[in-house]
Design an enzyme around this catalytic site. Structure first.
Site, PDB file in Angstrom:
ATOM      1  N   ASN A  43       7.676  19.209  26.429  1.00 41.46           N
ATOM      2  CA  ASN A  43       8.070  20.590  26.709  1.00 41.46           C
ATOM      3  C   ASN A  43       7.388  21.534  25.713  1.00 41.46           C
ATOM      4  OD1 ASN A  43       9.875  19.281  24.908  1.00 41.46           O
ATOM      5  ND2 ASN A  43      11.473  20.788  25.227  1.00 41.46           N
ATOM      6  N   ILE A  44       7.031  22.712  26.234  1.00 43.22           N
ATOM      7  CA  ILE A  44       6.295  23.725  25.466  1.00 43.22           C
ATOM      8  C   ILE A  44       7.027  25.047  25.644  1.00 43.22           C
ATOM      9  CG2 ILE A  44       4.066  24.875  25.146  1.00 43.22           C
ATOM     10  CD1 ILE A  44       2.806  22.399  26.646  1.00 43.22           C
ATOM     11  N   GLU A  56       8.158  17.383  32.176  1.00 44.44           N
ATOM     12  CA  GLU A  56       7.760  16.817  33.467  1.00 44.44           C
ATOM     13  C   GLU A  56       6.590  17.596  34.059  1.00 44.44           C
ATOM     14  OE1 GLU A  56      10.728  17.643  32.349  1.00 44.44           O
ATOM     15  OE2 GLU A  56      12.357  16.628  33.401  1.00 44.44           O
ATOM     16  N   CYS A  87      15.251  19.516  35.328  1.00 47.19           N
ATOM     17  CA  CYS A  87      15.748  20.812  35.799  1.00 47.19           C
ATOM     18  C   CYS A  87      15.334  21.034  37.259  1.00 47.19           C
ATOM     19  CB  CYS A  87      15.248  21.948  34.910  1.00 47.19           C
ATOM     20  SG  CYS A  87      13.560  22.482  35.264  1.00 47.19           S
TER      21      CYS A  87
END
Ligand code: THU
Length: 130
Positions: A43-44, A56, A87
């Site tokens: 994640n960024i 993802e 999510c």
């Protein structure tokens, strides 16, 4: 090495790459392209929170940028109590590039492992503009 174990190894390594100055919540993912290559993602985050990219989607988009057009399996991991849940936005992106029966592995760093499918995590996905 079984594919699931290799995916967990790649996704776990991605946890260290996560850019999370706001949530401090690291997520790692690994997606298998139709070519057989595995793409890792983390994640960024962004100061404009909505611009954050989940692990993802980073994995899938890295594969697309490398020339893949389709994927066959995805694993996601995090430091959660139970298997981490993708999510809604990621579920829609997964539905775009994986078959409905493709395996999706939800894991954590304590040994939790749940195998599910694209159709199960996003029933009734929007896939057709016509
Ligand atoms: N996040 C992911 O990367 N994947 C998930 O499956 C759930 C959430 C990230 C987005 C954000 O950086 C942080 O986790 C908290 O929502």
């Amino acid at each position: 090495m079984a594919e699931q174990q290799e995916l967990l190894t790649v996704a776990t390594a991605m946890l260290d790459k996560a850019y999370t100055p706001y949530s401090h919540f690291h997520v790692g993912a690994a997606a298998v392209g139709a070519s057989g290559k595995i793409y890792g993602g983390c994640n960024i985050e962004n100061a404009s929170f909505g611009a954050t990219n989940c692990a993802e989607r980073t994995a899938i988009f890295s594969g697309i940028a490398a020339g893949e057009t389709h994927f066959t399996a995805l694993l996601v991991t995090g430091n959660t109590d139970g298997p981490i849940a993708p999510c809604g936005i990621c579920r829609q992106v997964i539905a775009e590039f994986f078959d409905a029966d493709a395996p999706i592995y939800l894991t954590n760093q304590k040994g939790a492992f749940t195998a599910t499918t694209v159709a199960a995590i996003l029933p009734g996905a929007f896939t057709d503009l016509n």
